[in-house]
Scaffold this motif. Structure first.
Motif, PDB file in Angstrom:
ATOM      1  N   THR A 158      51.580  47.412  39.561  1.00 16.18           N
ATOM      2  CA  THR A 158      50.651  48.513  39.818  1.00 16.18           C
ATOM      3  C   THR A 158      49.516  48.501  38.798  1.00 16.18           C
ATOM      4  OG1 THR A 158      52.463  49.857  40.703  1.00 16.18           O
ATOM      5  CG2 THR A 158      50.446  51.014  40.108  1.00 16.18           C
ATOM      6  N   ALA A 159      49.830  48.139  37.565  1.00 17.95           N
ATOM      7  CA  ALA A 159      48.824  48.108  36.503  1.00 17.95           C
ATOM      8  C   ALA A 159      47.916  46.891  36.580  1.00 17.95           C
ATOM      9  CB  ALA A 159      49.512  48.149  35.137  1.00 17.95           C
ATOM     10  N   THR A 160      48.371  45.808  37.187  1.00 22.36           N
ATOM     11  CA  THR A 160      47.633  44.547  37.113  1.00 22.36           C
ATOM     12  C   THR A 160      47.290  43.945  38.468  1.00 22.36           C
ATOM     13  OG1 THR A 160      49.621  43.145  37.019  1.00 22.36           O
ATOM     14  CG2 THR A 160      48.808  44.025  34.933  1.00 22.36           C
ATOM     15  N   ASN A 161      47.405  44.709  39.529  1.00 22.85           N
ATOM     16  CA  ASN A 161      47.137  44.167  40.863  1.00 22.85           C
ATOM     17  C   ASN A 161      46.844  45.325  41.819  1.00 22.85           C
ATOM     18  OD1 ASN A 161      46.828  42.242  42.827  1.00 22.85           O
ATOM     19  ND2 ASN A 161      48.997  41.776  43.066  1.00 22.85           N
ATOM     20  N   GLY A 162      46.193  45.045  42.916  1.00 21.09           N
ATOM     21  CA  GLY A 162      46.026  46.055  43.951  1.00 21.09           C
ATOM     22  C   GLY A 162      44.622  46.564  44.147  1.00 21.09           C
ATOM     23  N   GLY A 163      43.780  46.524  43.108  1.00 21.52           N
ATOM     24  CA  GLY A 163      42.407  46.982  43.239  1.00 21.52           C
ATOM     25  C   GLY A 163      42.250  48.468  42.985  1.00 21.52           C
ATOM     26  N   ASP A 164      41.297  48.846  42.125  1.00 24.08           N
ATOM     27  CA  ASP A 164      41.096  50.253  41.771  1.00 24.08           C
ATOM     28  C   ASP A 164      40.783  51.107  42.997  1.00 24.08           C
ATOM     29  OD1 ASP A 164      41.504  49.562  39.150  1.00 24.08           O
ATOM     30  OD2 ASP A 164      39.366  49.411  38.675  1.00 24.08           O
ATOM     31  N   ALA A 224      35.710  40.716  41.464  1.00 22.45           N
ATOM     32  CA  ALA A 224      35.075  41.631  40.514  1.00 22.45           C
ATOM     33  C   ALA A 224      36.048  42.671  39.985  1.00 22.45           C
ATOM     34  CB  ALA A 224      33.889  42.322  41.181  1.00 22.45           C
ATOM     35  N   ASP A 225      37.098  42.976  40.765  1.00 21.34           N
ATOM     36  CA  ASP A 225      38.040  44.013  40.347  1.00 21.34           C
ATOM     37  C   ASP A 225      39.384  43.444  39.894  1.00 21.34           C
ATOM     38  OD1 ASP A 225      38.731  43.178  42.893  1.00 21.34           O
ATOM     39  OD2 ASP A 225      39.092  45.178  43.705  1.00 21.34           O
ATOM     40  N   ASP A 226      39.402  42.175  39.492  1.00 25.44           N
ATOM     41  CA  ASP A 226      40.647  41.543  39.036  1.00 25.44           C
ATOM     42  C   ASP A 226      41.117  42.195  37.743  1.00 25.44           C
ATOM     43  OD1 ASP A 226      42.654  39.866  38.011  1.00 25.44           O
ATOM     44  OD2 ASP A 226      41.720  38.061  38.834  1.00 25.44           O
ATOM     45  N   GLU A 227      42.277  42.853  37.798  1.00 27.97           N
ATOM     46  CA  GLU A 227      42.784  43.578  36.635  1.00 27.97           C
ATOM     47  C   GLU A 227      43.249  42.655  35.517  1.00 27.97           C
ATOM     48  OE1 GLU A 227      43.830  45.827  40.462  1.00 27.97           O
ATOM     49  OE2 GLU A 227      43.959  43.761  39.729  1.00 27.97           O
ATOM     50  N   THR A 265      39.314  45.301  49.006  1.00 28.88           N
ATOM     51  CA  THR A 265      39.738  44.252  48.078  1.00 28.88           C
ATOM     52  C   THR A 265      41.014  44.700  47.361  1.00 28.88           C
ATOM     53  OG1 THR A 265      38.226  45.094  46.369  1.00 28.88           O
ATOM     54  CG2 THR A 265      37.422  43.307  47.781  1.00 28.88           C
ATOM     55  N   ARG A 266      41.698  43.746  46.761  1.00 32.52           N
ATOM     56  CA  ARG A 266      43.012  44.014  46.192  1.00 32.52           C
ATOM     57  C   ARG A 266      43.129  43.567  44.733  1.00 32.52           C
ATOM     58  NH1 ARG A 266      42.849  46.895  49.751  1.00 32.52           N
ATOM     59  NH2 ARG A 266      44.227  47.165  51.546  1.00 32.52           N
ATOM     60  N   GLY A 267      42.028  43.682  44.000  1.00 30.04           N
ATOM     61  CA  GLY A 267      42.081  43.326  42.590  1.00 30.04           C
ATOM     62  C   GLY A 267      42.491  41.879  42.395  1.00 30.04           C
TER      63      GLY A 267
END
Length: 370
Positions: A242-248, A309-312, A342-344
């Motif tokens: 949840t902290a490092t994937n999924g997209g803001d 662009a949103d890669d955590e 997008t999905r981070g």
């Protein structure tokens, strides 16, 4: 598609009326199937190769290292190596949204023209891993060992001297960078996705370290000798992803209120979770020595780096790609803009967003042999 067998329908008491309807139904089904047919590709074939007395960088050995791998297409086709992410396997590179956008007839990696090779990395899938029996006595492998095993699979077992393309996602993207720096003569094109060519550090490493330490701190882990999976594994991994994937934007849309956010988490906690704690520890720790940056000048291949662009895990604010890409002689980067779809870190697996650029690179990169 062939029509259904005649015996599948009964035309009693009005066959003269049903036949035209039947023919119309078959025609409509055929039309509906056209998009699927366009994305069709040969069935995956699964294989296994054993490397005897494999020596790891740590000096540890395994009497037999099992490498499981999947192929698509004719071995006479141009060889392409495809590499999966950390907790994945070859199967994760056969999912809809990726395989059906790339491997079908007329698509960029048309499996009727290319020979697609998708290995399960050491420690994953059906390749040798701690959960096979050795548990925490399994050799402490790292990315160097994983790439070395892939290299031996391609060159020794499959007898391939040169690859048209290497494409990898996340961990596989990091492996693609390593292939390009450590075996620069082996490929025409490298496509590292969701991966920076820099030392494993910062939040990316901190989160991996916390994931591993959280599993080990569970009393029921028992130094890896547990009888059932330690409870911390599922909750900790859900926290990590949840902290490092999924997209803001996507996660905020899904959990637009506290109630919706709680429902989303509850659904994920209730979903089946088939993982092994020791396997996860090894998989996430394997990135500890990753750092291709000092060898970027070695690269000969054309590089198409694909990031979001949103890669955590690989934040744009760090400026790493702006610093390192100029050192890659024939390299360029695609940055997928962020939006609610997008999905981070997972965005790059939406192949529709970049497959045209991949096709362009394939069409315009000269073929070389070494």
């Amino acid at each position: 598609p062939s029509p259904a067998p005649r015996g599948a329908f009964h035309y009693e008491n009005g066959e003269h009326l049903m036949k035209p309807l039947y023919r119309l139904g078959v025609w409509l089904l055929w039309l509906a199937a056209l998009p699927a047919l366009a994305a069709d590709y040969p069935p995956p074939q699964e294989h296994e190769w054993i490397i005897p007395n494999f020596t790891f960088k740590s000096g540890e050995t395994l009497p037999e290292l099992r490498l499981h791998y999947t192929t698509l297409g004719d071995p006479k086709g141009e060889p392409v190596l495809i590499l999966h992410g950390t907790t994945g396997s070859a199967r994760s590179m056969l999912k809809d949204g990726f395989a059906d956008e790339l491997y079908g007839a007329g698509q960029p990696l048309d499996a009727s023209k290319y020979y697609l090779i998708i290995p399960d990395a050491i420690g994953t899938g059906q390749s040798s891993k701690p959960s096979d029996g050795l548990r925490m006595k399994f050799p402490a492998y790292d990315y160097d060992d994983m790439v070395e095993a892939q290299y031996r699979l391609v060159t020794e077992h499959l007898g391939i001297k040169h690859l048209r393309l290497i494409l990898g996602n996340s961990m596989g993207g990091m492996h693609a960078w390593m292939w390009a720096t450590d075996h620069p003569e082996m490929m025409d094109i490298a496509v590292p996705m969701a991966a920076y060519p820099s030392e494993m550090a910062g939040r990316n490493w901190m989160m991996r370290r916390l994931l591993v330490d959280s599993i080990k701190s569970d009393p029921r882990w028992q130094n890896g000798d547990y009888r059932e999976q330690p409870p911390n594994l599922h909750l900790t991994y859900l926290f990590f992803t949840t902290a490092t994937n999924g997209g803001d934007q996507a996660l905020h849309k899904t959990g637009a209120t506290r109630e919706k956010a709680d429902a989303y988490l509850q659904e994920r906690l209730a979903a089946p979770f088939n993982a092994d704690a020791n396997d996860y520890i090894y998989q996430w720790e394997a990135s500890r020595n990753y750092n291709p940056a000092p060898k970027l000048d070695n690269i000969r291949a054309t590089v198409l780096a694909i990031n979001a662009a949103d890669d955590e895990r690989n934040p744009r604010a760090l400026g790493i790609m702006e610093r390192e890409m100029p050192r890659v002689k024939n390299g360029r980067e695609i940055v997928i803009p962020a939006d609610e779809t997008t999905r981070g870190h997972g965005t790059v697996m939406q192949a529709k967003r970049w497959k045209d650029q991949l096709a362009d690179v394939l069409a315009n990169t000269p073929r070389t042999t070494h």
